[in-house]
Design an enzyme around this catalytic site. Structure first.
Site, short mmCIF file in Angstrom:
data_model
loop_
_atom_site.label_atom_id
_atom_site.label_comp_id
_atom_site.label_asym_id
_atom_site.label_seq_id
_atom_site.Cartn_x
_atom_site.Cartn_y
_atom_site.Cartn_z
N GLU A 32 0.86 -1.19 0.00
CA GLU A 32 0.00 0.00 0.00
C GLU A 32 0.89 1.23 0.00
O GLU A 32 1.97 1.23 0.60
CB GLU A 32 -0.91 0.02 1.24
CG GLU A 32 -1.77 1.28 1.30
CD GLU A 32 -2.89 1.23 2.33
OE1 GLU A 32 -2.83 0.37 3.25
OE2 GLU A 32 -3.81 2.05 2.22
N CYS A 35 -6.66 0.83 2.82
CA CYS A 35 -7.64 1.93 2.83
C CYS A 35 -7.49 2.84 1.62
O CYS A 35 -8.42 3.58 1.29
CB CYS A 35 -7.50 2.75 4.10
SG CYS A 35 -8.00 1.85 5.56
N ASN A 74 -12.11 -3.14 0.35
CA ASN A 74 -11.01 -3.40 1.28
C ASN A 74 -11.60 -3.79 2.63
O ASN A 74 -12.06 -4.90 2.81
CB ASN A 74 -10.07 -2.19 1.38
CG ASN A 74 -9.02 -2.37 2.45
OD1 ASN A 74 -8.41 -3.43 2.53
ND2 ASN A 74 -8.83 -1.39 3.29
N GLU A 75 -11.63 -2.84 3.55
CA GLU A 75 -12.21 -3.17 4.87
C GLU A 75 -13.63 -2.63 4.94
O GLU A 75 -13.95 -1.84 5.81
CB GLU A 75 -11.36 -2.55 5.98
CG GLU A 75 -10.15 -3.36 6.34
CD GLU A 75 -9.36 -2.76 7.50
OE1 GLU A 75 -9.58 -1.59 7.83
OE2 GLU A 75 -8.52 -3.48 8.05
#
Ligand code: AHR
Length: 658
Positions: free
Chosen positions: A46, A244, A375-376
């Site tokens: 990331e 994120c 993603n989350e």
């Protein structure tokens, strides 16, 4: 203080248990219990902590295109005699929406040293003696007659090398000027100056400086030392671009892969979501130039032999930030991005997106087999959107496996909802994240022993033991965190029929520009080193095996008895037995491996040991291998192998089965 309590807790675990220094493990070498997927141990990339811009993407000039929200951020104007408007930020938005700004420099009878621009680099520029540096600039000459003098300078003003460029007239359009030079010294934090000499007007954009020693010597490429750290792990997959960052603060700053491919001057920069995420670690100069874009991610995956695993936005921005969602009736472009990405990666060169890949220099397929949607993300809103994506992807590309989010935590109501719903949807792969304390990792070595078999696979997509607490600036990558991860990972390997992939997160952190700790690999402008956690990940990846085999003590898996954790695998291609042993106690423990189902073993076995008596031990730039693997051979006689495991150690044994 909390950290000390934890040590007491662990030592307490060992001393309160019946202290056994002799153990006997049964290993059924000829009874494979689970196939270990080639993807099993991978890496998570990331652009956080200056991971991409200012990190692995080797560009040394910060804000090369003047598109940061403060256009001159990173730049200083030097003028001997001040002239208003000598350096003018100009915006041609109507003509160029992706890269509207450039600077116009007007030079009147200037000598070298009269008018100049200085770029500070990301946290300075790391410069190496005798290395070639490639300068380039996109320019347009409204009025010719200017010479540029480019030079690198250290903090004392010493010149480390430089070159001069006389831009040729351009007519109406823009051209690129390039020039190279060699540095005469190694400096951690240099700056770059451009002096203007003569008379004239020059428009400048994409002012760039790259070292020549990029990964595979690719111009405009990646930092070779950082890629090498990944290649050395032989990762099974690489997850990108996050994290994120996929979600964005709001939907306008979500990651959109189509904006990250093609000529770099056409890739529209956006703010990095980690720029202002943490008030305690502000990074106002953090943007995403996308010089490292989706083509380069796929290329990186191929270079290091890892399966590519892109994660796409699912129509939801970060639920900790704006929590924006796209209405379902407007979700089609998001879904189309996913379908087009598969075509970009795998499509025939005659296809729309396959032809773009070919044009960028890669006619062959990138062999994409899986992608993440979200993603989350969590909640019913996620499930609604995921279902639309899943239906569209499976209809067109039934073989592509979809990675599904189970939210931010490995337990709790949100997790339970998603876990139940995803399983009822027969989700291919469920992504679980665990940012927890070391004691959680020790205590959860059996997490998957009773998970449902023959249904959705698990991807431990992001995990890291937190020595303090999640997002604490005091978290350290110490031997305790690494040891706890090694213990937990025995349970992942033992349950390889359930867990098909796992990756530590985050991957990289720049020592002067991080927002989040702990991180697997730390870098400065010139060097990188692996944490103890890195060596644990690496040892697992390099000693993966093809099939887990049962290893028990008194008919139970070894997952915490006397603070021991163990797993065994065979490598059917090399005919080896691989045993991993974690001794989380403060005692030397002797473990007899009693092997069933083998006729004969080689006369020697290889032991690789990570150990430190000090659970607080960390690696640093000064002592990068304080906690690092040590190898030795041991003699093997018969079908019993006695392995002594030192206090606080992780041992990998490999022996050939004859
Ligand atoms: O790894 C750092 C962050 O942790 C990731 O971006 C996010 O997915 C998780 O919350």
């Amino acid at each position: 203080m909390k950290f000390k309590l934890l040590i007491v807790y662990i030592v307490g675990l060992c001393t309160s248990a019946q202290a056994q220094v002799q153990h006997a493990f049964n290993v059924k070498v000829n009874a494979p219990s689970a196939t270990i997927e080639p993807t099993m141990w991978g890496v998570f990339f990331e652009d956080i902590n200056l991971g991409a811009d200012g990190g692995i993407y080797a560009e040394l000039v910060k804000n090369r295109s003047f598109e940061f929200y403060k256009p001159m951020m990173g730049w200083t104007v030097r003028q001997k005699h001040f002239t208003e408007g000598a350096v003018l930020v100009t915006n041609r938005k109507a003509e160029n929406t992706a890269n509207p700004r450039y600077i116009q420099v007007t030079v009147n009878n200037a000598a070298k040293g009269d008018l100049g621009l200085v770029n500070e680099g990301f946290r300075g520029m790391g410069i190496k003696k005798d290395l070639r540096y490639d300068f380039s600039v996109m320019y347009h000459l409204p009025q010719s007659g200017i010479q540029l003098h480019v030079e690198l300078v250290d903090s004392l003003g010493n010149i480390l090398g430089g070159t001069s460029v006389t831009p040729a007239p351009t007519g109406e359009g823009w051209q690129k000027a390039v020039a190279s030079f060699t540095a005469n010294a190694t400096v951690l934090k240099a700056t770059m100056r451009i002096w203007f000499e003569g008379n004239g007007i020059i428009d400048m954009d994409m002012i760039s400086l790259f070292p020549a020693d990029t990964w595979k010597n690719r111009p405009g490429g990646m930092r070779a030392d950082m890629v090498q750290m990944l290649a050395d792990m032989k990762p099974g997959f690489i997850r990108f671009p996050g994290g994120c960052i996929v979600e964005g603060f709001d939907l306008s700053t979500r990651y959109q892969w189509k904006k990250t491919i093609g000529p770099i001057e056409e890739r529209q920069l956006i703010i990095n979501r980690w720029n202002a995420e943490f008030a305690h670690r502000p990074t106002p100069d953090y943007f995403q130039t996308f010089g490292l874009g989706f083509f380069e991610y796929f290329q990186l995956a191929e270079d290091i032999g890892a399966a590519p695993l892109p994660i796409l936005n699912c129509g939801m921005a970060c639920q900790f930030n704006s929590a924006e969602v796209v209405p379902l009736k407007e979700i089609d472009p998001y879904v189309q991005d996913a379908l087009d990405l598969i075509e970009f990666a795998n499509g025939d060169t005659s296809s729309t997106w396959g032809s773009v890949r070919a044009y960028m220099g890669h006619p062959a397929s990138f062999n994409l087999t899986m992608m993440g949607v979200g993603n989350e993300n969590w909640g019913p809103q996620y499930l609604e959107r995921l279902k639309v994506f899943t239906a569209a992807i499976k209809a067109k590309y039934p073989k592509i496996k979809i990675v599904n989010s189970s939210g931010t935590d490995p337990d709790g109501e949100r997790f339970d909802l998603l876990n139940t719903e995803l399983r009822s949807m027969h989700a291919d792969i469920i992504d679980e994240h665990y940012y927890r304390k070391p004691e959680w990792f020790f205590a959860n070595a059996r997490r998957y022993d009773n998970y449902p078999r023959n249904s959705s696979k698990i991807f431990g997509g992001e995990y890291a033991a937190q020595s303090d607490h999640t997002v604490s600036v005091n978290n350290k990558n110490c031997w305790l965190t690494a040891l706890s991860e090694a213990a937990f990972m025995t349970g992942l390997e033992r349950n390889a029929d359930v867990v098909s992939m796992a990756s530590y997160a985050p991957l990289f952190a720049h020592v002067d520009g991080w927002q989040w700790t702990p991180d697997l690999i730390w870098v400065n402008n010139l060097q990188s080193y692996g944490t103890p956690d890195y060596y644990v990940q690496k040892l697992y990846a390099l000693n993966k095996g093809t099939n887990a085999v049962p290893l028990t003590m008194n008919d139970e898996v070894v997952a915490g008895q006397d603070s021991l954790y163990a797993t065994a695998a065979i490598d059917a291609t090399t005919h080896e037995l691989i045993v991993k042993l974690v001794n989380a106690s403060d005692k030397l423990q002797s473990n007899t491996l009693m092997l069933e189902g083998v006729k004969k073993l080689a006369a020697t076995a290889k032991l690789t040991v990570l150990q430190s008596d000090d659970l607080f031990s960390v690696n640093t730039f000064e002592t990068p291998t304080k906690v690092a693997p040590q190898e030795r051979e041991m003699v093997v006689k018969g079908k019993q192998i006695i392995v002594s495991t030192a206090p606080y150690s992780f041992t990998v044994l490999r022996v050939k089965i004859l």
